[in-house]
Design a protein around this motif. Structure first.
Motif, mmCIF file in Angstrom:
data_model
loop_
_atom_site.group_PDB
_atom_site.id
_atom_site.type_symbol
_atom_site.label_atom_id
_atom_site.label_comp_id
_atom_site.label_asym_id
_atom_site.label_seq_id
_atom_site.Cartn_x
_atom_site.Cartn_y
_atom_site.Cartn_z
ATOM 1 N N LEU A 104 47.941 45.160 41.825
ATOM 2 C CA LEU A 104 48.341 45.089 43.234
ATOM 3 C C LEU A 104 49.854 45.213 43.416
ATOM 4 N N SER A 105 50.624 44.793 42.425
ATOM 5 C CA SER A 105 52.082 44.840 42.529
ATOM 6 C C SER A 105 52.677 46.105 41.927
ATOM 7 N N LYS A 106 51.819 47.016 41.499
ATOM 8 C CA LYS A 106 52.297 48.235 40.851
ATOM 9 C C LYS A 106 53.100 49.094 41.842
ATOM 10 N N GLY B 137 37.600 50.451 41.392
ATOM 11 C CA GLY B 137 37.748 49.011 41.261
ATOM 12 C C GLY B 137 37.895 48.618 39.802
ATOM 13 N N VAL B 138 37.735 47.335 39.541
ATOM 14 C CA VAL B 138 37.912 46.808 38.193
ATOM 15 C C VAL B 138 36.775 45.850 37.856
ATOM 16 N N SER B 139 36.717 45.473 36.582
ATOM 17 C CA SER B 139 35.712 44.522 36.108
ATOM 18 C C SER B 139 36.325 43.659 35.013
ATOM 19 N N ASN B 140 35.934 42.411 34.994
ATOM 20 C CA ASN B 140 36.404 41.467 33.976
ATOM 21 C C ASN B 140 37.916 41.271 33.992
ATOM 22 N N PHE B 141 38.536 41.464 35.140
ATOM 23 C CA PHE B 141 39.967 41.220 35.289
ATOM 24 C C PHE B 141 40.189 39.776 35.721
ATOM 25 N N ASN B 142 41.205 39.155 35.139
ATOM 26 C CA ASN B 142 41.574 37.829 35.620
ATOM 27 C C ASN B 142 42.580 37.966 36.761
ATOM 28 N N LEU B 143 42.997 36.829 37.300
ATOM 29 C CA LEU B 143 43.858 36.844 38.472
ATOM 30 C C LEU B 143 45.191 37.548 38.192
ATOM 31 N N LYS B 144 45.773 37.285 37.042
ATOM 32 C CA LYS B 144 47.060 37.904 36.710
ATOM 33 C C LYS B 144 46.931 39.413 36.552
ATOM 34 N N GLN B 145 45.809 39.868 36.010
ATOM 35 C CA GLN B 145 45.609 41.306 35.841
ATOM 36 C C GLN B 145 45.400 42.001 37.188
ATOM 37 N N LEU B 146 44.734 41.311 38.106
ATOM 38 C CA LEU B 146 44.630 41.859 39.463
ATOM 39 C C LEU B 146 46.010 41.962 40.098
ATOM 40 N N GLU B 147 46.814 40.919 39.941
ATOM 41 C CA GLU B 147 48.173 40.938 40.493
ATOM 42 C C GLU B 147 48.994 42.086 39.912
ATOM 43 N N MET B 148 48.778 42.376 38.630
ATOM 44 C CA MET B 148 49.503 43.457 37.974
ATOM 45 C C MET B 148 49.209 44.800 38.662
ATOM 46 N N ILE C 92 39.491 41.990 48.389
ATOM 47 C CA ILE C 92 38.814 42.562 47.226
ATOM 48 C C ILE C 92 37.472 41.848 47.086
ATOM 49 N N VAL C 93 36.400 42.595 46.971
ATOM 50 C CA VAL C 93 35.071 42.005 46.865
ATOM 51 C C VAL C 93 34.822 41.538 45.437
ATOM 52 N N LEU C 94 34.323 40.333 45.288
ATOM 53 C CA LEU C 94 33.869 39.861 43.985
ATOM 54 C C LEU C 94 32.407 40.287 43.815
ATOM 55 N N VAL C 95 32.110 40.952 42.718
ATOM 56 C CA VAL C 95 30.740 41.377 42.403
ATOM 57 C C VAL C 95 30.284 40.569 41.191
ATOM 58 N N GLY D 12 54.274 52.076 43.907
ATOM 59 C CA GLY D 12 53.599 53.312 44.272
ATOM 60 C C GLY D 12 52.082 53.207 44.355
ATOM 61 N N LEU D 13 51.561 51.986 44.408
ATOM 62 C CA LEU D 13 50.110 51.801 44.504
ATOM 63 C C LEU D 13 49.568 52.559 45.710
ATOM 64 N N LYS D 14 48.559 53.392 45.477
ATOM 65 C CA LYS D 14 47.971 54.173 46.565
ATOM 66 C C LYS D 14 46.695 53.530 47.089
ATOM 67 N N TYR D 15 45.863 53.015 46.177
ATOM 68 C CA TYR D 15 44.607 52.382 46.575
ATOM 69 C C TYR D 15 44.463 51.040 45.850
ATOM 70 N N LYS D 16 44.137 50.022 46.605
ATOM 71 C CA LYS D 16 43.842 48.733 45.991
ATOM 72 C C LYS D 16 42.454 48.788 45.346
ATOM 73 N N PRO D 17 42.199 47.981 44.335
ATOM 74 C CA PRO D 17 40.825 47.858 43.844
ATOM 75 C C PRO D 17 39.934 47.356 44.977
ATOM 76 N N VAL D 18 38.774 47.961 45.127
ATOM 77 C CA VAL D 18 37.859 47.489 46.171
ATOM 78 C C VAL D 18 37.079 46.265 45.703
ATOM 79 N N CYS D 19 36.975 46.098 44.369
ATOM 80 C CA CYS D 19 36.165 44.999 43.857
ATOM 81 C C CYS D 19 36.631 44.594 42.470
ATOM 82 N N ASN D 20 36.180 43.415 42.072
ATOM 83 C CA ASN D 20 36.325 42.946 40.700
ATOM 84 C C ASN D 20 34.955 42.423 40.291
ATOM 85 N N GLN D 21 34.316 43.114 39.351
ATOM 86 C CA GLN D 21 32.983 42.706 38.900
ATOM 87 C C GLN D 21 33.146 41.771 37.701
#
Length: 324
Positions: A178-180, A165-176, A212-215, A182-191
């Protein structure tokens, strides 16, 4: 994703994450042994989610506590959910696995349940956690986070971590991510920092829409250490609204702040090294806020952030811009 009746949430890769975790970050002034003792107490109390990081420099102590509670029969390894974080000096793709393996070596564990990209801003690799040049300026890099993510996907495939997963990502960075292609796994969370003064409604709604779970970290506000936050920062747990709702339920403001997050579908981290407070925080499972309580707490949001990652301001990947 209604968590009210459950103590776990199912992540988008099928694994379960307990909705309450013990946070272990402390200022460098605090002895690392405190994290060891707090982790043991928390597991005895009933916590099954432990959150730490390579950056915290406490994984040897936290790992020792986990292994001790496994050895004495309190828990099995599979009962625990352990989160670590990939620090910014390991973002180059060739270094990602090395970063995770360093944490595993300190923990003396075979795998972690979750590893997240700690911040979206990369730093120059090296042995220093916060590398600086001769003038004292932080040595930052512009690394393609999509390539970092691909390297994390390989760590998951290798069995070194169950989820990523990821941490301290904003919405645009999550989109980056998710839109990659060949993406194999989505982030499970954003802390992210999240509390009644910064309820992250827009980001939470987006994360829910993408499974995606918000932590939430700093869910109880922040410690008042001057290295972290300005002296004039508001005291979350002294807010009159939280205090009034706490009084109505015969609970503490901290319990109300934690309960608020779980009822809105957020996994919440509660950092404390005090046995009494660790137990008190866990008791947030013993009551429920009313819809009116939730609405009133929503109303005290002021988009106030305790942590700004000041050293990264101006970097192309600085996350805390355009948040409204």
């Amino acid at each position: 994703m209604d968590l009210k009746g459950s103590r776990c949430v199912r992540l988008n890769d099928g694994h379960l994450m307990p909705v309450l975790g013990l946070g272990t970050y402390a200022h460098e002034d605090v002895p690392k042994s405190k994290a060891y003792e707090a982790t043991k107490v928390a597991i005895d109390v009933g916590y099954r989610h432990i959150d730490a990081a390579y950056f915290y420099q406490n994984e040897e102590e936290v790992g020792a506590a986990i292994r001790e509670k496994i050895a004495d029969g309190t828990v099995r390894r599979e009962d625990l959910f352990y989160t670590t974080k990939l620090w910014a000096t390991f973002f180059r793709p060739a270094l990602v696995r090395q970063g995770l393996e360093r944490s595993l070596k300190k923990l003396q564990l075979d795998y972690v349940d979750l590893i997240i990209i700690h911040i979206p801003v990369a730093m120059k690799p090296g042995e220093e956690i916060m590398p600086m040049d001769a003038s004292g300026k932080m040595m930052l890099e512009d690394v393609d986070l999509r390539e970092t993510w691909e390297a994390l996907e390989k760590c998951k495939d290798a069995g070194l971590t169950r989820s990523i997963g990821v941490s301290n990502f904003n919405l645009k960075q999550l989109e980056m991510i998710l839109s990659k292609p060949g993406l194999k796994y989505k982030p499970v969370c954003n802390q992210v920092e999240c509390h009644p003064f910064l309820n992250q409604r827009k980001l939470l709604d987006y994360c829910k829409s993408k499974d995606i779970v918000l932590v939430a970290y700093s869910a109880l506000g922040s410690h008042r250490h001057p290295d972290w936050v300005p002296k004039d920062s508001p005291y979350l747990l002294e807010d009159p609204v939280l205090k009034a709702i706490a009084k109505k339920h015969n609970r503490s403001p901290g319990q109300v702040a934690l309960r608020y997050q779980v009822q809105r579908g957020v996994v919440v981290l509660a950092k404390s090294f005090t046995e009494k407070r660790i137990k008190e925080n866990f008791q947030m499972f013993e009551f429920e806020l009313t819809p009116e309580d939730m609405k009133v707490i929503d109303g005290i949001n002021r988009d106030f952030r305790y942590f700004y990652l000041d050293f990264a301001i101006g970097h192309p990947n600085y996350p805390f811009v355009d948040e409204k």
